[in-house]
Design an enzyme around this catalytic site. Structure first.
Site, mmCIF file in Angstrom:
data_model
loop_
_atom_site.group_PDB
_atom_site.id
_atom_site.type_symbol
_atom_site.label_atom_id
_atom_site.label_comp_id
_atom_site.label_asym_id
_atom_site.label_seq_id
_atom_site.Cartn_x
_atom_site.Cartn_y
_atom_site.Cartn_z
ATOM 1 N N CYS A 1 -6.573 -5.621 -13.855
ATOM 2 C CA CYS A 1 -7.237 -6.487 -12.869
ATOM 3 C C CYS A 1 -8.704 -6.110 -12.680
ATOM 4 C CB CYS A 1 -6.488 -6.451 -11.544
ATOM 5 S SG CYS A 1 -6.211 -4.795 -10.951
ATOM 6 N N GLU B 1 -7.411 7.634 -9.614
ATOM 7 C CA GLU B 1 -6.068 7.018 -9.585
ATOM 8 C C GLU B 1 -5.405 7.160 -10.964
ATOM 9 O OE1 GLU B 1 -5.049 3.818 -10.836
ATOM 10 O OE2 GLU B 1 -6.906 3.003 -11.619
ATOM 11 N N GLN C 1 -1.731 2.374 -18.067
ATOM 12 C CA GLN C 1 -2.152 1.092 -18.644
ATOM 13 C C GLN C 1 -2.831 1.295 -20.001
ATOM 14 O OE1 GLN C 1 -4.464 0.055 -15.194
ATOM 15 N NE2 GLN C 1 -2.966 -1.443 -14.480
ATOM 16 N N GLY D 1 1.737 -2.101 21.722
ATOM 17 C CA GLY D 1 0.945 -3.277 21.365
ATOM 18 C C GLY D 1 1.761 -4.113 20.399
ATOM 19 N N ALA D 2 1.428 -5.401 20.328
ATOM 20 C CA ALA D 2 2.197 -6.267 19.438
ATOM 21 C C ALA D 2 1.266 -7.122 18.577
ATOM 22 C CB ALA D 2 3.135 -7.151 20.262
#
Lengths: 418, 281
Positions: A50, A113, A119, A188-189
């Site tokens: 990507c 990474e 890959q 909290g929501a």
């Protein structure tokens, strides 16, 4: 080993997504591209992720490289100016250095990474399995794996998260070891609590409780996580059973204060409490961190850890860069040794021819005195040395430029049939 | 043969000591491997030396000054290897192994004055007493090492240091498990060992043995240990206090160990009863 390698490609540093996406290929398109490219160049590997599309190839002739460029222009439908702006074309040791950097994760968007190595291995394997590579790239492949492994094991480049959410989960694992069976309380929501809940659920947390002013929103979020909903007035009771508390609620004053948490902690008998406050303004008083067995992190604390990790990674990256440069240097030097051997074998070959011809001449001309023979031999030696002098000097000069040294070696071999 | 193996073990011990200390600074796997290999070689040499001494029937070699250091070092190594095998906490080695290896190095400069053993039964009791005390102290050292790591980890988490995320410094529950296992395991072993020592001393030594420095320090150590044990068992000692208590206990034990080394009850016994001593390698 040869450094005879070319790379033409784009990545997240050289091109915006609008350009990159034109060259992102799925498996079958990648295979078709490899078939096309293999008809142009001697050996080829294609890496398409990507963030990058790169063609790694061996093309000793200039026209081959031009053809690769034409192929890419057609493939992505970009104009030559765009191509020149966004594509990088690397050759010889620069290409090799780039390949090693990519494999070691030094060229990745997230420094160090490990996914890219998998890959790139798959890309090489695809070409090896289908005969798109020969012996040159086998050797390069081995060296690439070798340096990537060395960088992984001898530096800490692959360690340390650079995202706030991953760091929060890592901290939780350092406090609790295993998140299975742990009790998470979301104060909290809103969206942040929802995201955090998802993250903790993915990490193995099953019991999620939502504490909020609005019972309606608390219910909705609790239902999503198959947890329970509570009002703010129940906060102290909920905290008594909590292992991890994440707060992100809009409030003018702190909801969790030392005087609230201290009695709660008294009842927990040393059971730790990890509090993550991502609310702005903060929902938890800073001095809550001073309470024994409470570990409080706000957004800035987490971000500071991210920054420290990035800094550490950058330090390790410098070490890794040096390792790669040393490796490329060693490989280039190996080319230099090869050149030395070539000169020696040329001198031996010419010497053998010269000696054979002189022996024939002396057999035929029996009237030549020893002194005459010596004079003839001396003259022949001078002629041979003068003839060899220029090509050897050119070769030595050519080897000083490590980019052109493989070409010199190849031409030298071809000319003298070595 | 024992001299040869002892001398052979010393360079390995020095390498292991250096490598374990260096590992705390630069935590590389390779350094740990070097440290482990060197310490395993040290351990093997030391095992040969000690086994050889015991197999030759000289039980006195077990309680000699020099042998005591070596046996204690050997016991710590065994405990470390078992802990490392079970828990895989490399940094434990950086605390425990330098202690063991330092004891070995100290033994180089110590004479092996041992008393003549009169009773076979006494020899067995002494042997068991020393073995149990060493195992108990070894476990206490393991608890101390885990306590140090626990406090470091807590500090890192509290102060938001990067080492809070360092996976080589294990999680708090893991460190607590090691600390508690060693702490709870060490106490009964040490208690039985000390009781055996007291029983033996009371039966064979001259009057006034109870005032020997070694007995007093030993009882003081045990009392401190038992206070910690009692407080922990009753739930009045939190994890951090336990960790601090274990560090205090360690300092107390080490201090008393060096204070009483040259003023042992056995020396006193020799003065009072049997002036016969033998030199053991």
């Amino acid at each position: 080993m040869t450094t005879d390698i070319y790379i033409t490609g784009i990545n997240h540093n050289s091109a915006p997504i609008e350009i990159r996406e034109k060259f992102t290929l799925d498996d079958s398109a990648q295979f078709d591209a490899l078939v096309e490219l293999a008809s142009i160049v001697d050996e080829v590997v294609m890496l398409s992720t990507c963030n990058r599309t790169e063609i790694i190839y061996y093309a000793p002739e200039g026209w081959q490289r031009d053809e690769v460029r034409k192929y890419l222009l057609d493939l992505g439908g970009v104009n030559p100016e765009q191509f020149d702006t966004h594509f990088y074309c690397l050759d010889q040791s620069k290409a090799l250095t780039h390949l090693f950097r990519v494999a070691a994760g030094l060229d990745s968007m997230v420094l160090g990474e490990a996914q890219i190595l998998g890959q790139i291995k798959s890309a090489f394997q695809l070409s090896i399995d289908n005969g798109f590579t020969k012996e040159k790239f086998f050797s390069i492949y081995q060296h690439m794996l070798n340096i990537a492994k060395t960088v992984r094991t001898q530096t800490r480049l692959g360690h340390g998260s650079v995202s706030v959410s991953t760091i929060a989960v890592q901290l939780a694992r350092n406090i609790f070891e295993d998140l299975d069976g742990k009790n998470v309380v979301l104060v909290g929501a809103g969206e942040m609590c929802e995201l955090a809940g998802e993250l903790f659920r993915k990490s193995g947390v099953v019991d999620i409780r939502v504490v909020n002013r609005s019972a309606h929103r608390a219910d909705a979020l609790a239902e999503k996580f198959s947890g329970s909903a509570h009002g703010l007035e129940e906060l102290a009771g909920v905290l008594a059973d909590a292992d991890i508390v994440l707060t992100s609620i809009s409030s003018d004053k702190s909801l969790i204060r030392r005087d609230l948490i201290s009695p709660v902690m008294e009842t927990r008998r040393g059971r730790p409490l990890f509090v993550i406050d991502i609310g702005v303004p903060r929902n938890v008083d800073a001095d809550v961190n001073a309470v024994r067995d409470v570990y409080l992190y706000n957004m800035d604390d987490l971000q500071r850890l991210v920054d420290k990790n990035i800094l550490e990674k950058q330090k390790e990256a410098l070490i890794a860069e040096k390792m790669i440069l040393r490796k490329v240097d060693d490989l280039s030097r190996a080319n230099g040794h090869l050149a030395g051997e070539l000169i020696l074998s040329l001198q031996e070959r010419v010497g053998t021819v010269k000696n054979e011809e002189l022996a024939k001449l002396f057999r035929r001309s029996k009237t030549l005195s020893t002194r005459d023979k010596e004079e003839v031999e001396k003259s022949v030696n001078l002629i041979v040395n003068k003839i060899l002098h220029d090509p050897i000097i050119s070769l030595r000069r050519g080897l000083k430029d490590e980019d052109s040294s493989p070409r010199y070696i190849r031409v030298f071999k071809d000319f003298f049939n070595l | 043969m024992t001299i040869f193996f002892f001398k052979t073990s010393l360079p390995f011990a020095a390498i292991a000591l250096f490598a374990f200390i260096y590992y705390t600074y630069r935590r590389q796997r390779e350094i740990f491997i070097v440290a482990t290999i060197a310490s395993v070689l040290t351990f093997c040499c030391l095992t040969i030396v000690l086994s050889s001494n015991i197999l030759t029937g000289n039980v006195g070699a077990y309680v000699g000054e020099k042998s005591r250091y070596l046996h204690f070092a050997w016991t710590i190594m065994v405990i470390y290897f078992l802990a490392e095998f079970h828990y895989k906490i490399r940094l434990l080695g950086s605390i425990l192994m330098p202690i063991a290896l330092t004891l070995m190095l100290i033994s180089m400069f110590t004479d092996n004055q041992v008393p003549a053993q009169s009773l076979p039964l006494g020899a067995v009791i002494t042997f068991t007493h020393v073995a149990l005390v060493f195992i108990g102290l070894g476990l206490m050292l393991l608890a101390f090492a885990a306590a140090v790591l626990y406090l470091l980890k807590t500090n890192a988490l509290k102060k938001h240091l990067l080492s809070a995320l360092d996976e080589r410094l294990p999680s708090l529950p893991m460190l607590r498990r090691v600390m508690e296992s060693a702490f709870y395991g060490g106490f009964p072993v040490l208690t039985i060992g000390l009781i055996l020592g007291v029983v033996y001393a009371a039966s064979v030594l001259a009057a006034g043995w109870i005032w020997d420095a070694k007995i007093i320090w030993g009882i003081a150590n045990w009392l401190l240990y038992s206070i910690l044990f009692f407080l922990r068992q009753s739930g009045r000692l939190g994890n951090q206090f336990l960790a601090r208590g274990l560090i205090l206990l360690f300092l107390f034990v080490i201090t008393s160990f060096f204070f009483t080394t040259h003023e042992s009850i056995l020396d006193k016994s020799n003065m009072n009863r049997t002036p016969i001593t033998t030199e053991v390698e």
